[in-house]
Design an enzyme around this catalytic site. Structure first.
Site, PDB file in Angstrom:
ATOM      1  N   GLN A  71      -4.109 -29.017   9.856  1.00  0.00           N
ATOM      2  CA  GLN A  71      -3.885 -28.235   8.639  1.00  0.00           C
ATOM      3  C   GLN A  71      -2.614 -27.397   8.717  1.00  0.00           C
ATOM      4  O   GLN A  71      -2.388 -26.698   9.705  1.00  0.00           O
ATOM      5  CB  GLN A  71      -5.074 -27.303   8.403  1.00  0.00           C
ATOM      6  CG  GLN A  71      -4.984 -26.568   7.087  1.00  0.00           C
ATOM      7  CD  GLN A  71      -6.128 -25.584   6.880  1.00  0.00           C
ATOM      8  OE1 GLN A  71      -6.206 -24.568   7.542  1.00  0.00           O
ATOM      9  NE2 GLN A  71      -7.013 -25.897   5.966  1.00  0.00           N
ATOM     10  N   CYS A 102      -7.101 -19.861   2.490  1.00  0.00           N
ATOM     11  CA  CYS A 102      -7.044 -18.668   3.348  1.00  0.00           C
ATOM     12  C   CYS A 102      -6.922 -17.417   2.489  1.00  0.00           C
ATOM     13  O   CYS A 102      -5.992 -17.281   1.693  1.00  0.00           O
ATOM     14  CB  CYS A 102      -5.874 -18.767   4.331  1.00  0.00           C
ATOM     15  SG  CYS A 102      -5.905 -17.357   5.459  1.00  0.00           S
ATOM     16  N   ASN A 202     -18.522 -27.418   1.643  1.00  0.00           N
ATOM     17  CA  ASN A 202     -18.412 -26.422   2.716  1.00  0.00           C
ATOM     18  C   ASN A 202     -18.929 -25.067   2.236  1.00  0.00           C
ATOM     19  O   ASN A 202     -18.722 -24.678   1.101  1.00  0.00           O
ATOM     20  CB  ASN A 202     -16.939 -26.314   3.154  1.00  0.00           C
ATOM     21  CG  ASN A 202     -16.678 -25.178   4.119  1.00  0.00           C
ATOM     22  OD1 ASN A 202     -15.862 -24.305   3.854  1.00  0.00           O
ATOM     23  ND2 ASN A 202     -17.373 -25.161   5.240  1.00  0.00           N
ATOM     24  N   GLY A 203     -19.601 -24.408   3.168  1.00  0.00           N
ATOM     25  CA  GLY A 203     -20.047 -23.045   2.918  1.00  0.00           C
ATOM     26  C   GLY A 203     -21.522 -22.873   3.171  1.00  0.00           C
ATOM     27  O   GLY A 203     -22.352 -23.460   2.483  1.00  0.00           O
TER      28      GLY A 203
HETATM   29  C1  LIG Z   1     -12.897 -17.532  12.498  1.00  0.00           C
HETATM   30  C2  LIG Z   1     -12.602 -18.348  11.268  1.00  0.00           C
HETATM   31  C3  LIG Z   1     -11.351 -18.894  11.115  1.00  0.00           C
HETATM   32  C4  LIG Z   1     -11.056 -19.684   9.989  1.00  0.00           C
HETATM   33  N1  LIG Z   1      -9.825 -20.273   9.884  1.00  0.00           N
HETATM   34  C5  LIG Z   1      -9.586 -21.164   8.876  1.00  0.00           C
HETATM   35  C6  LIG Z   1      -8.385 -21.939   8.856  1.00  0.00           C
HETATM   36  O1  LIG Z   1      -7.537 -21.864   9.753  1.00  0.00           O
HETATM   37  N2  LIG Z   1      -8.213 -22.782   7.810  1.00  0.00           N
HETATM   38  C7  LIG Z   1      -9.136 -22.922   6.804  1.00  0.00           C
HETATM   39  O2  LIG Z   1      -8.937 -23.710   5.887  1.00  0.00           O
HETATM   40  N3  LIG Z   1     -10.295 -22.232   6.823  1.00  0.00           N
HETATM   41  C8  LIG Z   1     -10.539 -21.383   7.845  1.00  0.00           C
HETATM   42  N4  LIG Z   1     -11.739 -20.726   7.889  1.00  0.00           N
HETATM   43  C9  LIG Z   1     -12.774 -21.014   6.885  1.00  0.00           C
HETATM   44  C10 LIG Z   1     -13.718 -22.117   7.368  1.00  0.00           C
HETATM   45  O3  LIG Z   1     -13.035 -23.329   7.557  1.00  0.00           O
HETATM   46  C11 LIG Z   1     -14.872 -22.342   6.364  1.00  0.00           C
HETATM   47  O4  LIG Z   1     -14.328 -22.685   5.124  1.00  0.00           O
HETATM   48  C12 LIG Z   1     -15.738 -21.098   6.191  1.00  0.00           C
HETATM   49  O5  LIG Z   1     -16.057 -20.507   7.432  1.00  0.00           O
HETATM   50  C13 LIG Z   1     -17.032 -21.433   5.427  1.00  0.00           C
HETATM   51  O6  LIG Z   1     -17.797 -22.387   6.133  1.00  0.00           O
HETATM   52  P1  LIG Z   1     -19.095 -21.955   7.022  1.00  0.00           P
HETATM   53  O7  LIG Z   1     -20.039 -21.228   6.103  1.00  0.00           O
HETATM   54  O8  LIG Z   1     -19.660 -23.243   7.521  1.00  0.00           O
HETATM   55  O9  LIG Z   1     -18.608 -21.064   8.094  1.00  0.00           O
HETATM   56  C14 LIG Z   1     -12.036 -19.905   8.985  1.00  0.00           C
HETATM   57  C15 LIG Z   1     -13.300 -19.320   9.154  1.00  0.00           C
HETATM   58  C16 LIG Z   1     -13.596 -18.566  10.273  1.00  0.00           C
HETATM   59  C17 LIG Z   1     -14.974 -17.985  10.423  1.00  0.00           C
END
Ligand SMILES: Cc1cc2nc3c(=O)[nH]c(=O)nc-3n(C[C@H](O)[C@H](O)[C@H](O)COP(=O)(O)O)c2cc1C
Length: 332
Positions: A71, A102, A202-203
């Site tokens: 990414q 982001c 996602n989420g």
């Molecule tokens: C520590 C952390 C770092 C993340 N860094 C990125 C990233 O670099 N790029 C991105 O698109 N999303 C990033 N996210 C978002 C996650 O990819 C994801 O969309 C978000 O955590 C929701 O999914 P989940 O409920 O399964 O955690 C980050 C999330 C966390 C918790």
């Protein structure tokens, strides 16, 4: 199984990109637990264009991780395209993903990340430019909108598709929500019905059962798992198994958790160096320790560790304690 462009994924389970987490050490570990696709942490387009040494290190991919999505983020067409071309020609990534989710002000202030969500025309223009400049498939990861009043998920996703994007990952939260509240899965369903390229939901997928429910309720093609995989690559394995067989595998033993934590540590040491890796591993160790009974003392001690030996002794000591207690219970 589904495809992103010409890249075949052997199952529907995707490791989310996570900054400060998804480097090669963690990704390879998660891959070995069966992920269909692993995503690398976001990388700055400008860092790539300027050949910043730290950024260049972030582009390292072990062949065993593949298929992998790398990414990039940026707010200007010129640097975004240049960075994408560099990744296209000089890395073994399979997919180039563009960050449109982001929420951090440092990123959105530069017109990058979630800022794009306010402007479907910009999305079309930027994604078109990247798609035309590279050979690898281009995908986008987005949030559903900027805030409650600006939810353009459908328009934005359609713009990605028209521009030649090959898949979309959609996090069902707005930028303003950050990580608060619950992810909206209805919007994932709505977007799925509005596009013809694969959609990865996602989420808030916290359990294998959640993953199945998301697939069933939204019709999405894959599920992306982020926080639930922190210190827990078993989440990926158990989800793959549950989706394939309907069987819920047991949670890992403390010994298994500590062994994988040490494997992850050793991979991080090989990637960085012992000093950096041990410090970085402190947060991971705390995640691996989550749910382990009586972990409070060890969790605190982990934060004082500076060497591999110190950390490994703590983790092995905890596993031995738990095993001893369990054997007493069995005997008793
Ligand atoms: C520590 C952390 C770092 C993340 N860094 C990125 C990233 O670099 N790029 C991105 O698109 N999303 C990033 N996210 C978002 C996650 O990819 C994801 O969309 C978000 O955590 C929701 O999914 P989940 O409920 O399964 O955690 C980050 C999330 C966390 C918790």
């Amino acid at each position: 199984m589904f495809k992103i462009g010409n890249i075949e994924l052997k199952n529907q389970v995707v490791l989310a990109p996570m900054a400060g987490v998804c480097n090669s050490a963690f990704r390879l570990t998660v891959k070995e637990f069966g992920a269909g696709l692993v995503c690398a942490e976001m990388v700055s387009d400008k860092g790539i264009v300027l050949k910043n040494a730290k950024t260049m290190n972030m582009l390292y991919i072990d062949e065993r991780e593949k298929p992998l999505s790398l990414q990039i983020f940026g707010g200007e067409k010129k640097t975004l395209v240049e960075a994408a071309q560099f990744v296209d020609k000089n890395t073994n990534a399979d997919i180039i993903d563009i960050n449109m989710g982001c929420p951090v002000p440092k990123i959105t202030k530069c017109d990058a990340g979630a800022k794009w969500l306010l402007d479907p025309d910009k999305i079309y223009e930027m994604v078109t430019a990247v798609v035309e400049a590279v050979e690898k498939p281009v995908t986008v990861k987005m949030r559903m909108g900027w805030d409650e009043d600006h939810i353009y998920a459908v328009k934005n996703a359609q713009a990605v598709e028209r521009a030649g994007g090959q898949a979309i990952a959609l996090h069902g939260r707005t930028r303003v929500q950050m990580y608060e509240g619950t992810a909206n899965w209805d919007i994932i369903k709505e977007v799925k019905q509005a596009i013809n390229i694969p959609l990865i939901g996602n989420g808030d997928v916290q359990t294998p059962q959640d993953a199945k429910r998301m697939l069933e309720e939204t019709g999405c093609d894959g599920v992306m798992i982020g926080r639930a995989a922190l210190g827990n690559p078993w989440m990926i394995y158990r989800t793959v198994q549950f989706l394939e067989t309907g069987k819920l595998m047991d949670e890992p033993s403390v010994r298994e958790k500590m062994d994988v934590c040490i494997l992850h540590l050793d991979r991080l040491i090989a990637l960085k160096n012992e000093n950096v890796a041990v410090r970085e591993m402190r947060k991971h160790a705390a995640w691996y320790l989550k749910g382990v009974k009586g972990n409070a003392i060890v969790r605190n001690a982990v934060n004082e560790c500076n060497t591999r030996d110190e950390l490994v002794n703590l983790l092995n000591g905890l596993a031995a304690d738990v095993e001893e207690k369990e054997s007493l219970v069995t005997v008793g």
